[in-house]
Design an enzyme around this catalytic site. Structure first.
Site, short mmCIF file in Angstrom:
data_model
loop_
_atom_site.label_atom_id
_atom_site.label_comp_id
_atom_site.label_asym_id
_atom_site.label_seq_id
_atom_site.Cartn_x
_atom_site.Cartn_y
_atom_site.Cartn_z
N SER A 131 45.15 37.42 38.16
CA SER A 131 44.15 38.33 38.72
C SER A 131 43.23 38.89 37.63
CB SER A 131 44.83 39.50 39.42
OG SER A 131 45.66 39.04 40.44
N HIS A 137 41.63 31.77 41.39
CA HIS A 137 42.27 33.02 41.83
C HIS A 137 42.32 33.10 43.35
CE1 HIS A 137 42.02 37.67 42.13
NE2 HIS A 137 43.27 37.30 42.02
N GLU A 172 38.50 32.56 43.93
CA GLU A 172 37.50 32.68 42.87
C GLU A 172 37.80 31.63 41.80
OE1 GLU A 172 36.41 37.39 42.75
OE2 GLU A 172 38.40 36.86 42.05
N ASN A 228 37.91 42.01 42.60
CA ASN A 228 38.61 43.19 42.10
C ASN A 228 37.64 44.20 41.48
OD1 ASN A 228 41.19 42.76 43.02
ND2 ASN A 228 41.73 41.46 41.29
#
Ligand code: NAD
Length: 289
Positions: free
Chosen positions: A123, A144, A156, A195
């Site tokens: 992450s 990801h 991602e 994120n």
């Protein structure tokens, strides 16, 4: 290498993410070796697949043949050499720890065929932090997935300065063939897209709470009912764990030294009081015992 040349995927780590990525790839027709150092975790992953696949048949999302084929495609083992030795694409989903990931990539580089792509599902760790221990940095990238990987559509794909165009394009194609909607990041950045956006929302929500502008319930309600998010930022933090929010922010603050990266006073207070959300029975909301 072209997408049709990918026959076997090796997934390193059978935890929250790894077991679901493995099952997903097996359903989509790839042979999959899911490898973990923890035999119990592998048993849990195997047990989940054993229940999940018939469940999909019962819900008419898979035919019996498709479920049987997916099961036949899956293999769980503790031997990295065996699992990655004939893999065309490796997705590393082991514990989030840089030193551990560097060791895994070093080993993978030795055991995986030279043509194999080595992707990390991390992450926060960008692939340039692991690519340098391999002899094939051009074939290393981030891929990801989101939790739960069997459900969430976004992936991602992050192209590091070392990642070749071919590798990034192949990772995008593999994600599409897993029925995902991948997005490509042309350069590495901390937190990638999702994120970063999520943390901007969380930080603003915490700022509004700390300033006494509105309650956590009302901020959540506004985000759900005006922005159409399925869950407000405080409910979400209660679900993912306020301890996690605290640790991620502290880690970032230690790296940057930027006071803006410090956890908010409310997060610190909740962390100290062990009000970590659903897991401890209390967070921004009270869940009783
Ligand atoms: P997890 O703790 O559930 O699973 C990690 C697994 O890695 C464990 O089963 C552990 O035994 C195994 N492992 C440790 N060392 C290993 C080794 N040397 N070889 C093989 N397996 C090893 O963690 P997770 O939540 O599945 O996260 C895995 C990765 O995915 C992390 O990098 C994390 O940042 C990333 N990620 C997590 C989420 C999430 O919501 N949990 C979402 C997206 C990405």
């Amino acid at each position: 290498m072209k997408i049709d040349d990918i026959r076997k995927v090796c997934v390193v780590g059978a935890g929250n993410m790894g077991h679901q990525i493995s099952i997903l790839a097996a359903i989509r027709g790839y042979r999959v070796s899911c490898v973990d150092v923890n035999e119990k975790q592998l048993q849990k992953a195997r047990g989940f697949a054993e229940k999940y696949l018939p469940g999909r048949v019962a819900k008419k999302k898979l035919t019996e043949d498709q479920a049987r084929q997916a099961w036949d495609n899956l293999e769980f083992n503790t031997d990295l050499k065996k699992a990655a030795g004939d893999a065309d694409f490796v997705i590393e989903a082991a514990t989030e720890n840089l030193e551990l990931k560097r060791k895994i990539f070093e080993k993978l580089d030795q055991v995986a065929p030279p043509h194999a792509v080595l992707a990390t599902n991390s992450s926060f760790i960008v692939s340039s932090m692991v690519a340098d221990v391999t002899s094939r940095p051009g074939k290393v990238c981030n891929m990801h997935f989101f939790n739960p990987a069997l459900v969430m559509k976004c992936v991602e794909v992050v192209k590091g300065p070392h990642t070749s165009e071919e590798t990034a394009a192949l990772a995008m194609e593999l994600a599409r063939s897993l029925n995902k909607e991948p997005v490509e990041l042309q350069k590495e950045i901390y937190g990638f897209l999702v994120n970063r956006i999520l943390s901007a929302i969380n930080n603003e929500a915490l700022y509004l709470l700390d300033q006494g502008v509105a309650s956590a319930q009302d901020i959540d309600s506004a985000v759900v009912n005006a922005l159409g998010h399925p869950m407000g930022p405080f409910k979400l933090q209660d679900l993912t764990g306020i301890d996690l929010t605290y640790h991620v922010m502290m880690e970032r603050y230690r790296e940057t030294g930027d006071p803006a990266d410090k956890p908010s006073p409310t997060v610190v207070e909740k962390y100290v009081k062990k009000e970590w959300g659903q897991k401890t029975g209390k967070g921004f909301y009270d869940y009783g015992k």
